[in-house]
Write a protein that holds these residues in place. Sequence first.
Motif, short mmCIF file in Angstrom:
data_model
loop_
_atom_site.label_atom_id
_atom_site.label_comp_id
_atom_site.label_asym_id
_atom_site.label_seq_id
_atom_site.Cartn_x
_atom_site.Cartn_y
_atom_site.Cartn_z
N SER A 198 -0.09 7.46 3.74
CA SER A 198 0.77 6.98 3.13
C SER A 198 0.54 5.93 2.03
O SER A 198 -0.26 5.30 1.48
CB SER A 198 1.79 6.38 3.69
N ARG A 199 1.59 4.98 1.28
CA ARG A 199 1.71 4.32 -0.07
C ARG A 199 0.99 3.40 1.13
O ARG A 199 0.19 2.28 -0.47
CB ARG A 199 2.43 4.50 -1.42
N GLU A 200 0.63 3.07 1.99
CA GLU A 200 0.91 1.48 2.29
C GLU A 200 -0.49 1.65 2.34
O GLU A 200 -0.83 -0.28 1.69
CB GLU A 200 1.39 1.03 3.95
N PHE A 201 -1.50 2.31 2.47
CA PHE A 201 -2.69 2.21 2.30
C PHE A 201 -3.29 2.56 1.40
O PHE A 201 -4.06 1.86 0.95
CB PHE A 201 -3.17 3.71 3.66
N ARG A 257 -4.01 12.29 0.55
CA ARG A 257 -3.20 11.94 1.55
C ARG A 257 -2.13 13.12 1.86
O ARG A 257 -1.09 12.98 3.13
CB ARG A 257 -2.17 10.73 0.61
N ASP A 307 -6.03 -0.92 0.80
CA ASP A 307 -5.46 -2.44 1.83
C ASP A 307 -6.12 -1.94 3.26
O ASP A 307 -5.57 -1.19 3.48
CB ASP A 307 -4.16 -2.47 2.01
N PRO A 340 0.30 7.14 9.45
CA PRO A 340 0.19 5.85 8.66
C PRO A 340 -0.82 5.70 7.59
O PRO A 340 -0.31 5.52 6.68
CB PRO A 340 -0.28 4.09 10.17
N LEU A 373 -3.03 -2.78 12.56
CA LEU A 373 -2.14 -1.88 12.19
C LEU A 373 -1.98 -1.49 14.19
O LEU A 373 -3.08 -1.84 15.51
CB LEU A 373 -2.74 -0.21 12.71
N PHE A 420 -4.45 -3.40 6.11
CA PHE A 420 -3.32 -2.27 6.58
C PHE A 420 -3.88 -2.49 7.61
O PHE A 420 -3.26 -1.49 8.52
CB PHE A 420 -2.68 -1.34 5.51
N ARG A 470 -0.97 0.20 -7.45
CA ARG A 470 -1.08 -1.46 -7.72
C ARG A 470 -1.90 -2.10 -8.35
O ARG A 470 -2.00 -2.97 -8.43
CB ARG A 470 -1.16 -1.77 -5.89
N THR A 478 -4.36 8.70 13.25
CA THR A 478 -4.24 7.86 11.92
C THR A 478 -4.22 7.73 10.78
O THR A 478 -3.40 8.42 9.83
CB THR A 478 -4.69 6.02 11.71
N ASN A 498 -1.92 3.50 -2.44
CA ASN A 498 -1.40 3.75 -3.49
C ASN A 498 -1.98 2.82 -4.87
O ASN A 498 -1.74 1.99 -5.36
CB ASN A 498 -0.26 2.68 -3.06
#
Length: 330
Positions: free
Chosen positions: A98-101, A296, A115, A95, A122, A118, A106, A91, A103
């Motif tokens: 990524s910008r989901e984790f 990243r 985050d 995942p 998963l 997140f 924010r 991971t 960023n």
Amino acid sequence: MPAPRDPAHPVAEILRTRRDDGSSPRARGDPHRVALVLEGGGMRGVVSAGMTAAIERLGLRDCFDLVVGSSAGALNGAALLGRVAGAAAATYYGPLASREFINPARMLLGRPALDVEFVLGLASSGLDPDRHERTITSLVGLHCVAVDVDTAEPVTFTGMRTKDELWQVLLATTRMPLVGGAPVRIAGRRFVDGALAAPIPLAAALDAGATHVLVLQTRPYGVPRSTGSRVADRLIERHLRGLNPALAALWRDRAASYERLVEDIAGRSTSPGATPPHVLGLRPVAGTPVVAQLERRPDVLAGAAAAAERLVEEALGAGTAGTPPMEVTG
């Protein structure tokens, strides 16, 4: 680079013996208490994740009596006990890259740059939802270190009974100053990232009675802990001072205290002594690229995980107790 060491280091020896004897937490053939300690470091946790993936694949997970981690090391320890260490390592270059984790933008909206919820939520074919329950019910205890905001002291959490308790503890130990958001409240107290006071929680393992400790380190041999950019350093120190001035003092001393700890692990690794506790540190060899805390790039992360897996396989993977020769890079 250090020279090859005695292959019969007490920690390596007891792990190989337990594996070869089919030892399990319910049926030990020795009186020892063996701990696995994991360093994190944000996305540099991919290194200890790769190491735990090798431990899982080599059948060594049940050779430990407790697993101790802080920050990302605690997440990796939970994954190992949840029997998803291999998938969890992947991971980092999937995942999590990524910008989901991650960023930083924010923070402009008053939200944390990282985050961790997140991460905990998963789900995939390799990360099934039942993994948290397996972590909780594992006969190998999980110990997670976080820092109490009001006392500025490390606190060890263990014996989590529910998924919610586990998640709260994992959120607390990974709550990086400023970029991770506000401290996490547990039982009326506030907690932040365990790495602030215990980046490598060896002391927690020894306090829990460990006689043999395998330490998984994420910085390569010979690479000191850096203090980051001056601007970021001052912003985080100001944030911590607002919570408790003693936390800011921990932050200022973090590089020096880390080097003292690494030196102690190195000494214990190369000269184990005749009586417990015995400590063996494994870390990437000199010249290995350092993974940044907020890295990243999937190729960098995948390469670091693969190299970390190979390191553990070479150190602990083959033969019976006492063979083959291994290299201690503490």
